[in-house]
Write a protein that holds these residues in place. Structure first.
Motif, PDB file in Angstrom:
ATOM      1  N   ILE A  14       0.817  -1.164  -0.105  1.00  0.00           N
ATOM      2  CA  ILE A  14      -0.209  -0.050  -0.022  1.00  0.00           C
ATOM      3  C   ILE A  14       0.958   1.261  -0.025  1.00  0.00           C
ATOM      4  O   ILE A  14       1.995   1.161   0.142  1.00  0.00           O
ATOM      5  CB  ILE A  14      -0.916  -0.030   1.126  1.00  0.00           C
ATOM      6  N   ASN A  15       0.503   2.334  -0.569  1.00  0.00           N
ATOM      7  CA  ASN A  15       0.934   3.484  -0.541  1.00  0.00           C
ATOM      8  C   ASN A  15       0.820   4.244   0.822  1.00  0.00           C
ATOM      9  O   ASN A  15      -0.138   3.876   1.636  1.00  0.00           O
ATOM     10  CB  ASN A  15       0.804   4.512  -1.794  1.00  0.00           C
ATOM     11  N   ALA A  16       1.803   5.588   1.036  1.00  0.00           N
ATOM     12  CA  ALA A  16       1.566   6.149   2.288  1.00  0.00           C
ATOM     13  C   ALA A  16       0.220   6.835   2.465  1.00  0.00           C
ATOM     14  O   ALA A  16      -0.068   7.286   3.628  1.00  0.00           O
ATOM     15  CB  ALA A  16       2.687   7.350   2.315  1.00  0.00           C
ATOM     16  N   ALA A  17      -0.638   6.879   1.388  1.00  0.00           N
ATOM     17  CA  ALA A  17      -1.673   7.630   1.627  1.00  0.00           C
ATOM     18  C   ALA A  17      -2.876   6.815   2.205  1.00  0.00           C
ATOM     19  O   ALA A  17      -3.929   7.190   2.589  1.00  0.00           O
ATOM     20  CB  ALA A  17      -2.511   8.469   0.308  1.00  0.00           C
ATOM     21  N   CYS A  18      -2.870   5.489   2.077  1.00  0.00           N
ATOM     22  CA  CYS A  18      -3.694   4.682   2.387  1.00  0.00           C
ATOM     23  C   CYS A  18      -3.551   4.253   4.014  1.00  0.00           C
ATOM     24  O   CYS A  18      -2.812   4.390   4.654  1.00  0.00           O
ATOM     25  CB  CYS A  18      -3.484   3.097   1.621  1.00  0.00           C
ATOM     26  N   GLN A  19      -4.867   3.818   4.274  1.00  0.00           N
ATOM     27  CA  GLN A  19      -5.080   3.419   5.717  1.00  0.00           C
ATOM     28  C   GLN A  19      -5.292   1.871   5.843  1.00  0.00           C
ATOM     29  O   GLN A  19      -5.566   1.196   4.761  1.00  0.00           O
ATOM     30  CB  GLN A  19      -6.332   4.150   6.339  1.00  0.00           C
ATOM     31  N   ALA A  20      -5.200   1.347   6.963  1.00  0.00           N
ATOM     32  CA  ALA A  20      -5.244  -0.082   7.094  1.00  0.00           C
ATOM     33  C   ALA A  20      -5.928  -0.205   8.542  1.00  0.00           C
ATOM     34  O   ALA A  20      -5.715   0.512   9.459  1.00  0.00           O
ATOM     35  CB  ALA A  20      -3.627  -0.741   7.154  1.00  0.00           C
ATOM     36  N   TRP A  21      -6.303  -1.494   8.763  1.00  0.00           N
ATOM     37  CA  TRP A  21      -6.870  -1.795  10.074  1.00  0.00           C
ATOM     38  C   TRP A  21      -5.732  -2.298  11.005  1.00  0.00           C
ATOM     39  O   TRP A  21      -4.771  -3.331  10.581  1.00  0.00           O
ATOM     40  CB  TRP A  21      -7.856  -3.012  10.004  1.00  0.00           C
ATOM     41  N   VAL A  22      -5.591  -1.569  12.068  1.00  0.00           N
ATOM     42  CA  VAL A  22      -4.522  -1.764  13.241  1.00  0.00           C
ATOM     43  C   VAL A  22      -4.981  -2.008  14.327  1.00  0.00           C
ATOM     44  O   VAL A  22      -6.000  -1.704  15.067  1.00  0.00           O
ATOM     45  CB  VAL A  22      -3.572  -0.466  13.204  1.00  0.00           C
ATOM     46  N   ARG A  77      -6.631  -2.197   3.767  1.00  0.00           N
ATOM     47  CA  ARG A  77      -8.075  -2.329   3.361  1.00  0.00           C
ATOM     48  C   ARG A  77      -8.470  -3.453   2.451  1.00  0.00           C
ATOM     49  O   ARG A  77      -9.336  -4.034   2.433  1.00  0.00           O
ATOM     50  CB  ARG A  77      -8.512  -0.932   3.014  1.00  0.00           C
ATOM     51  N   GLN A  78      -7.647  -3.335   1.360  1.00  0.00           N
ATOM     52  CA  GLN A  78      -7.881  -4.402   0.157  1.00  0.00           C
ATOM     53  C   GLN A  78      -7.630  -6.055   0.697  1.00  0.00           C
ATOM     54  O   GLN A  78      -8.112  -6.883  -0.006  1.00  0.00           O
ATOM     55  CB  GLN A  78      -6.917  -4.257  -0.898  1.00  0.00           C
ATOM     56  N   ASP A  79      -7.020  -6.015   1.720  1.00  0.00           N
ATOM     57  CA  ASP A  79      -6.828  -7.506   2.350  1.00  0.00           C
ATOM     58  C   ASP A  79      -7.881  -7.974   3.249  1.00  0.00           C
ATOM     59  O   ASP A  79      -7.806  -9.094   3.746  1.00  0.00           O
ATOM     60  CB  ASP A  79      -5.446  -7.883   2.872  1.00  0.00           C
ATOM     61  N   LEU A  80      -8.674  -6.917   3.913  1.00  0.00           N
ATOM     62  CA  LEU A  80      -9.566  -7.024   5.055  1.00  0.00           C
ATOM     63  C   LEU A  80     -11.011  -7.585   4.303  1.00  0.00           C
ATOM     64  O   LEU A  80     -11.858  -6.992   4.408  1.00  0.00           O
ATOM     65  CB  LEU A  80      -9.615  -5.823   5.841  1.00  0.00           C
ATOM     66  N   ARG A  81     -10.927  -8.621   3.907  1.00  0.00           N
ATOM     67  CA  ARG A  81     -12.006  -9.582   3.236  1.00  0.00           C
ATOM     68  C   ARG A  81     -11.905 -10.953   3.406  1.00  0.00           C
ATOM     69  O   ARG A  81     -10.771 -11.426   3.840  1.00  0.00           O
ATOM     70  CB  ARG A  81     -12.027  -9.251   1.779  1.00  0.00           C
ATOM     71  N   GLY A  82     -13.060 -11.715   3.064  1.00  0.00           N
ATOM     72  CA  GLY A  82     -12.859 -13.080   3.216  1.00  0.00           C
ATOM     73  C   GLY A  82     -12.841 -13.476   4.703  1.00  0.00           C
ATOM     74  O   GLY A  82     -13.339 -12.781   5.687  1.00  0.00           O
ATOM     75  N   ARG A 113     -13.053 -11.434   9.622  1.00  0.00           N
ATOM     76  CA  ARG A 113     -13.322 -11.697  11.077  1.00  0.00           C
ATOM     77  C   ARG A 113     -12.445 -11.136  12.127  1.00  0.00           C
ATOM     78  O   ARG A 113     -12.834 -11.089  13.265  1.00  0.00           O
ATOM     79  CB  ARG A 113     -13.497 -13.279  11.264  1.00  0.00           C
ATOM     80  N   LEU A 114     -11.177 -10.607  11.773  1.00  0.00           N
ATOM     81  CA  LEU A 114     -10.058 -10.071  12.673  1.00  0.00           C
ATOM     82  C   LEU A 114     -10.691  -9.045  13.134  1.00  0.00           C
ATOM     83  O   LEU A 114     -10.269  -8.602  14.146  1.00  0.00           O
ATOM     84  CB  LEU A 114      -9.109 -10.076  11.712  1.00  0.00           C
ATOM     85  N   ARG A 115     -11.600  -8.142  12.532  1.00  0.00           N
ATOM     86  CA  ARG A 115     -12.267  -6.760  12.960  1.00  0.00           C
ATOM     87  C   ARG A 115     -13.002  -7.266  14.395  1.00  0.00           C
ATOM     88  O   ARG A 115     -13.235  -6.250  15.263  1.00  0.00           O
ATOM     89  CB  ARG A 115     -13.074  -6.193  11.943  1.00  0.00           C
ATOM     90  N   SER A 116     -13.398  -8.528  14.737  1.00  0.00           N
ATOM     91  CA  SER A 116     -14.373  -8.519  15.777  1.00  0.00           C
ATOM     92  C   SER A 116     -13.749  -9.843  16.743  1.00  0.00           C
ATOM     93  O   SER A 116     -14.660 -10.188  17.582  1.00  0.00           O
ATOM     94  CB  SER A 116     -15.539  -8.930  15.218  1.00  0.00           C
ATOM     95  N   ILE A 117     -12.437  -9.870  16.871  1.00  0.00           N
ATOM     96  CA  ILE A 117     -12.027 -10.989  17.687  1.00  0.00           C
ATOM     97  C   ILE A 117     -11.835 -10.406  19.123  1.00  0.00           C
ATOM     98  O   ILE A 117     -11.696 -11.121  19.975  1.00  0.00           O
ATOM     99  CB  ILE A 117     -10.552 -11.447  17.273  1.00  0.00           C
ATOM    100  N   LEU A 150      -2.931 -10.430   3.008  1.00  0.00           N
ATOM    101  CA  LEU A 150      -1.778 -10.515   3.747  1.00  0.00           C
ATOM    102  C   LEU A 150      -2.190  -9.605   5.085  1.00  0.00           C
ATOM    103  O   LEU A 150      -3.148  -8.751   5.148  1.00  0.00           O
ATOM    104  CB  LEU A 150      -0.612  -9.638   3.022  1.00  0.00           C
ATOM    105  N   LEU A 151      -1.421 -10.165   6.252  1.00  0.00           N
ATOM    106  CA  LEU A 151      -1.433  -9.399   7.648  1.00  0.00           C
ATOM    107  C   LEU A 151       0.034  -9.756   8.150  1.00  0.00           C
ATOM    108  O   LEU A 151       0.585 -10.599   8.112  1.00  0.00           O
ATOM    109  CB  LEU A 151      -2.464 -10.418   8.246  1.00  0.00           C
ATOM    110  N   LEU A 152       0.406  -8.670   8.697  1.00  0.00           N
ATOM    111  CA  LEU A 152       1.503  -8.400   9.254  1.00  0.00           C
ATOM    112  C   LEU A 152       1.389  -8.262  10.852  1.00  0.00           C
ATOM    113  O   LEU A 152       0.734  -7.493  11.164  1.00  0.00           O
ATOM    114  CB  LEU A 152       2.201  -6.908   8.812  1.00  0.00           C
TER     115      LEU A 152
END
Length: 197
Positions: free
Chosen positions: A78-86, A107-112, A116-120, A180-182
């Motif tokens: 992702i580029n510097a302007a994009c946000q991610a779920w942290v 954001r593009q990887d938070l699917r499928g 579910r990782l948003r609600s663990i 991907l998940l880091l």
């Protein structure tokens, strides 16, 4: 079981030269450190912590959309302007903070399945990752964080006494269906103080 024998570049689907910007993160632990057994743990860190500390818990510190750190952006494609779920948590054992864990997913990887990782909540992320046989894991990378690194600064918001102490960290990339998940883990002094005590 999470697969480990994947090249970092191959897992990310990017050419080898792209990794040059990640030079501060090393493929091996350099020098002597009491944290070495923890840093080199290839299995679930959650399982290792539970084994060492019967009273284990996860404290959810934060989870929201934000810009990844500079040394995370290229890995997550992702580029510097994009946000991610942290998501940031403190792993505690026997009443003491042992490990600070910082997980980032674009954001593009938070699917499928990753959605579910948003609600663990306070559930250990490691337990979910290592329970899924389809999850692949890239090699571990290591770094000694100094006070200027944002992860060090975040830890010190909760433990100000560590402001002058370098902190050992490791990170690895997890992949599920090309998403991907880091995950970065920062080891606090209490992790080895208990072991040595």
């Amino acid at each position: 079981m999470v697969t480990q024998n994947i090249s970092f570049a191959a897992l990310m689907g990017m050419p080898q030269h792209t990794r040059s910007c990640e030079a501060a993160w090393q493929p091996r632990v350099v020098g002597h450190t009491a944290f070495r057994p923890w840093l080199l743990e290839r299995g679930s860190l959650t399982a290792r912590l539970k084994k060492h500390y019967p009273a284990f818990s996860v404290a959810l510190l934060s989870q929201d959309w934000r810009k990844p750190y500079v040394d995370e952006q290229s890995i997550l494609r992702i580029n510097a302007a994009c946000q991610a779920w942290v998501r940031e948590v403190m792993l505690t054992g026997n009443g003491q903070s042992r490990v600070f864990a910082h997980s980032v997913i674009a954001r593009q990887d938070l699917r499928g399945p990753w959605s579910r990782l948003r609600s663990i909540g306070r559930m250990p992320l490691g337990a979910a990752l290592f329970a899924n046989p389809r999850v692949r894991r890239g090699p571990l990378q290591f770094r000694k964080l100094c006070a200027h690194h944002p992860l060090h600064q975040t830890v010190c918001r909760y433990h100000p006494q560590l402001q002058q102490s370098p902190l050992w960290a490791r990170r690895s990339l997890f992949c599920l269906h090309q998403h991907l998940l880091l995950v970065t883990e920062v080891f606090l002094p209490a992790c080895v103080e208990q072991d040595n005590g």
